[in-house]
Scaffold this active site. Structure first.
Site, mmCIF file in Angstrom:
data_model
loop_
_atom_site.group_PDB
_atom_site.id
_atom_site.type_symbol
_atom_site.label_atom_id
_atom_site.label_comp_id
_atom_site.label_asym_id
_atom_site.label_seq_id
_atom_site.Cartn_x
_atom_site.Cartn_y
_atom_site.Cartn_z
ATOM 1 N N GLY A 21 30.375 42.314 -35.052
ATOM 2 C CA GLY A 21 31.505 41.435 -35.332
ATOM 3 C C GLY A 21 31.058 40.304 -36.227
ATOM 4 O O GLY A 21 29.928 40.299 -36.732
ATOM 5 N N MET A 23 30.325 36.130 -37.213
ATOM 6 C CA MET A 23 29.591 35.070 -36.524
ATOM 7 C C MET A 23 30.505 34.437 -35.481
ATOM 8 O O MET A 23 31.725 34.401 -35.631
ATOM 9 C CB MET A 23 29.131 34.018 -37.534
ATOM 10 C CG MET A 23 27.991 34.496 -38.394
ATOM 11 S SD MET A 23 27.340 33.223 -39.501
ATOM 12 C CE MET A 23 26.664 32.060 -38.314
ATOM 13 N N PHE A 24 29.904 33.976 -34.389
ATOM 14 C CA PHE A 24 30.594 33.317 -33.274
ATOM 15 C C PHE A 24 31.532 34.265 -32.519
ATOM 16 O O PHE A 24 32.412 33.805 -31.779
ATOM 17 C CB PHE A 24 31.396 32.094 -33.769
ATOM 18 C CG PHE A 24 30.604 31.116 -34.580
ATOM 19 C CD1 PHE A 24 30.716 31.098 -35.963
ATOM 20 C CD2 PHE A 24 29.715 30.251 -33.973
ATOM 21 C CE1 PHE A 24 29.972 30.207 -36.721
ATOM 22 C CE2 PHE A 24 28.967 29.347 -34.718
ATOM 23 C CZ PHE A 24 29.085 29.330 -36.096
ATOM 24 N N ASP A 93 18.522 42.039 -31.324
ATOM 25 C CA ASP A 93 19.502 41.064 -31.802
ATOM 26 C C ASP A 93 19.304 40.843 -33.306
ATOM 27 O O ASP A 93 18.224 41.119 -33.847
ATOM 28 C CB ASP A 93 19.368 39.733 -31.047
ATOM 29 C CG ASP A 93 20.624 38.857 -31.209
ATOM 30 O OD1 ASP A 93 20.503 37.631 -31.163
ATOM 31 O OD2 ASP A 93 21.724 39.418 -31.410
ATOM 32 N N GLU A 94 20.360 40.317 -33.962
ATOM 33 C CA GLU A 94 20.325 40.069 -35.416
ATOM 34 C C GLU A 94 19.885 41.320 -36.177
ATOM 35 O O GLU A 94 19.091 41.252 -37.120
ATOM 36 C CB GLU A 94 19.391 38.884 -35.730
ATOM 37 C CG GLU A 94 19.719 37.602 -34.999
ATOM 38 C CD GLU A 94 21.082 36.999 -35.393
ATOM 39 O OE1 GLU A 94 21.485 36.033 -34.746
ATOM 40 O OE2 GLU A 94 21.739 37.501 -36.320
ATOM 41 N N ALA A 95 20.422 42.469 -35.750
ATOM 42 C CA ALA A 95 20.008 43.763 -36.330
ATOM 43 C C ALA A 95 20.283 43.846 -37.822
ATOM 44 O O ALA A 95 19.607 44.591 -38.539
ATOM 45 C CB ALA A 95 20.709 44.902 -35.597
ATOM 46 N N CYS A 153 43.578 29.120 -38.028
ATOM 47 C CA CYS A 153 44.916 29.381 -37.455
ATOM 48 C C CYS A 153 44.892 29.834 -36.012
ATOM 49 O O CYS A 153 45.950 29.996 -35.396
ATOM 50 C CB CYS A 153 45.634 30.444 -38.300
ATOM 51 S SG CYS A 153 44.987 32.109 -38.074
HETATM 52 N N1 LIG Z 1 35.497 30.014 -33.548
HETATM 53 C C1 LIG Z 1 34.874 30.476 -32.435
HETATM 54 N N2 LIG Z 1 35.382 31.533 -31.784
HETATM 55 C C2 LIG Z 1 34.802 31.989 -30.644
HETATM 56 N N3 LIG Z 1 33.684 31.447 -30.075
HETATM 57 C C3 LIG Z 1 33.150 30.389 -30.710
HETATM 58 C C4 LIG Z 1 33.707 29.853 -31.904
HETATM 59 N N4 LIG Z 1 32.970 28.786 -32.282
HETATM 60 C C5 LIG Z 1 31.975 28.663 -31.389
HETATM 61 N N5 LIG Z 1 32.077 29.613 -30.424
HETATM 62 C C6 LIG Z 1 31.139 29.763 -29.299
HETATM 63 O O1 LIG Z 1 30.244 30.815 -29.675
HETATM 64 C C7 LIG Z 1 29.947 31.583 -28.537
HETATM 65 C C8 LIG Z 1 29.467 32.979 -28.945
HETATM 66 O O2 LIG Z 1 28.115 32.814 -29.339
HETATM 67 P P1 LIG Z 1 27.238 34.096 -29.692
HETATM 68 O O3 LIG Z 1 27.328 35.099 -28.607
HETATM 69 O O4 LIG Z 1 25.889 33.593 -30.083
HETATM 70 O O5 LIG Z 1 28.011 34.659 -30.973
HETATM 71 P P2 LIG Z 1 27.464 35.622 -32.141
HETATM 72 O O6 LIG Z 1 26.162 36.214 -31.655
HETATM 73 O O7 LIG Z 1 28.532 36.658 -32.323
HETATM 74 O O8 LIG Z 1 27.301 34.740 -33.346
HETATM 75 C C9 LIG Z 1 31.243 31.582 -27.744
HETATM 76 O O9 LIG Z 1 30.992 31.846 -26.359
HETATM 77 C C10 LIG Z 1 31.774 30.172 -27.978
HETATM 78 O O10 LIG Z 1 31.332 29.292 -26.946
HETATM 79 C C1 LIG Z 2 27.699 35.849 -42.781
HETATM 80 C C2 LIG Z 2 26.218 35.719 -42.995
HETATM 81 C C3 LIG Z 2 25.387 35.216 -42.000
HETATM 82 N N1 LIG Z 2 24.043 35.116 -42.229
HETATM 83 C C4 LIG Z 2 23.158 34.598 -41.178
HETATM 84 C C5 LIG Z 2 23.640 33.345 -40.509
HETATM 85 C C6 LIG Z 2 23.024 33.457 -39.126
HETATM 86 O O1 LIG Z 2 21.692 32.938 -39.161
HETATM 87 C C7 LIG Z 2 23.007 34.955 -38.870
HETATM 88 C C8 LIG Z 2 24.149 35.457 -38.012
HETATM 89 O O2 LIG Z 2 24.081 34.828 -36.785
HETATM 90 P P1 LIG Z 2 25.090 35.136 -35.558
HETATM 91 O O3 LIG Z 2 24.195 35.475 -34.432
HETATM 92 O O4 LIG Z 2 25.990 36.262 -35.955
HETATM 93 O O5 LIG Z 2 25.816 33.854 -35.375
HETATM 94 O O6 LIG Z 2 23.091 35.593 -40.141
HETATM 95 C C9 LIG Z 2 23.474 35.521 -43.422
HETATM 96 O O7 LIG Z 2 22.214 35.456 -43.616
HETATM 97 N N2 LIG Z 2 24.286 36.013 -44.408
HETATM 98 C C10 LIG Z 2 25.641 36.138 -44.254
HETATM 99 O O8 LIG Z 2 26.348 36.591 -45.200
HETATM 100 ZN ZN LIG Z 3 43.391 32.457 -39.619
#
Ligand SMILES: Nc1ncnc2c1ncn2[C@@H]1O[C@H](COP(=O)(O)OP(=O)(O)O)[C@@H](O)[C@H]1O
Ligand SMILES: Cc1cn([C@H]2C[C@H](O)[C@@H](COP(=O)(O)O)O2)c(=O)[nH]c1=O
Ligand SMILES: [Zn+2]
Length: 200
Positions: A21, A23-24, A93-95, A153
């Site tokens: 998915g 980020m975040f 992670d970060e695959a 939004c």
């Molecule tokens: N816009 C957002 N939508 C959803 N979660 C968000 C958002 N901004 C910050 N978060 C926080 O980010 C957390 C998810 O973190 P994480 O699992 O590290 O995400 P990912 O690995 O997909 O980047 C959520 O539990 C929430 O607390």
């Molecule tokens: C969109 C995008 C992200 N990245 C980097 C930024 C973060 O360090 C990681 C993703 O972290 P998360 O666990 O999904 O929050 O990837 C990047 O290097 N290039 C990109 O286009």
């Molecule tokens: Zn939107």
């Protein structure tokens, strides 16, 4: 040769699960949840991440909620094969930052009866499928796409919008560098936004 009428117990356990998915979107949190449950089941778990990921920690896998688990940073996907002996569950992670060889590594691990759980960005900031992620999704037994909330939004977000200058695909960051957006808001940003600030 795998015989579906008489599967070997070991082969039956092997599988590949992908969590992807924007980020975040909760990818790392979901990975941590699955790994915690495996540990509760007293399974031998090993977690790996690419050495490039030093955003929150050198050693640990850390979510945006600051939940973490100790991991082994590796330079190349082949290192995972060497380090995953006698293990029942492998987490990655970060695959998206790994080399293309990660796909074959995950396939070999699953063929050995290991449960492989991989978390990574599906697309980069230009909506281009990222690194080995498309191939991993193709060979996975199960793909979970998770969604963040669009910061413009409030609907479900599917893209990671880069809000700082920079054209390189790899740029580590978090909310100061990226925002999760839905399709509509992402397209509006591309059409009407002013050039991002150059923070350097
Ligand atoms: N816009 C957002 N939508 C959803 N979660 C968000 C958002 N901004 C910050 N978060 C926080 O980010 C957390 C998810 O973190 P994480 O699992 O590290 O995400 P990912 O690995 O997909 O980047 C959520 O539990 C929430 O607390
Ligand atoms: C969109 C995008 C992200 N990245 C980097 C930024 C973060 O360090 C990681 C993703 O972290 P998360 O666990 O999904 O929050 O990837 C990047 O290097 N290039 C990109 O286009
Ligand atoms: Zn939107």
């Amino acid at each position: 040769m795998y015989n579906e009428n008489n599967p070997n117990e070991t082969q039956r356990k092997g599988r590949i699960e992908v969590i992807c998915g924007s980020m975040f979107s909760g990818k790392t949190e979901e990975l941590l949840r699955r790994l915690r449950r495996a540990k509760i089941a007293r399974q031998k778990v090993e977690i790996f991440k690419p050495v490039i990921d030093v955003r929150y920690s050198q050693e640990e896998v850390v979510s945006h909620d600051k939940n973490s688990i100790l991991s082994t940073p590796v330079e190349h996907s082949s290192n995972i094969l060497l380090l995953a002996s006698e293990v029942e569950v492998v987490g990655v992670d970060e695959a998206q930052f790994f080399d293309k060889g990660l796909t074959d590594v995950c396939q070999q691990l699953a063929d050995q009866g290991i449960r492989v759980i991989v978390a990574g960005l599906d697309m980069d900031f230009k909506r281009i499928p990222f690194g080995p992620m498309p191939a991993l999704c193709a060979i996975a037994d199960d793909v979970t796409k998770v969604h963040a909330i669009c910061v413009r939004c409030g609907s479900l977000a599917c893209y990671s919008h880069r809000i700082v200058a920079g054209e390189k695909q790899v740029m580590l960051g978090e909310m100061h560098e990226y925002q999760p957006l839905c399709r509509k808001c992402y397209l509006q940003e591309q059409l009407f936004s002013t050039p991002p600030i150059n923070k350097f």
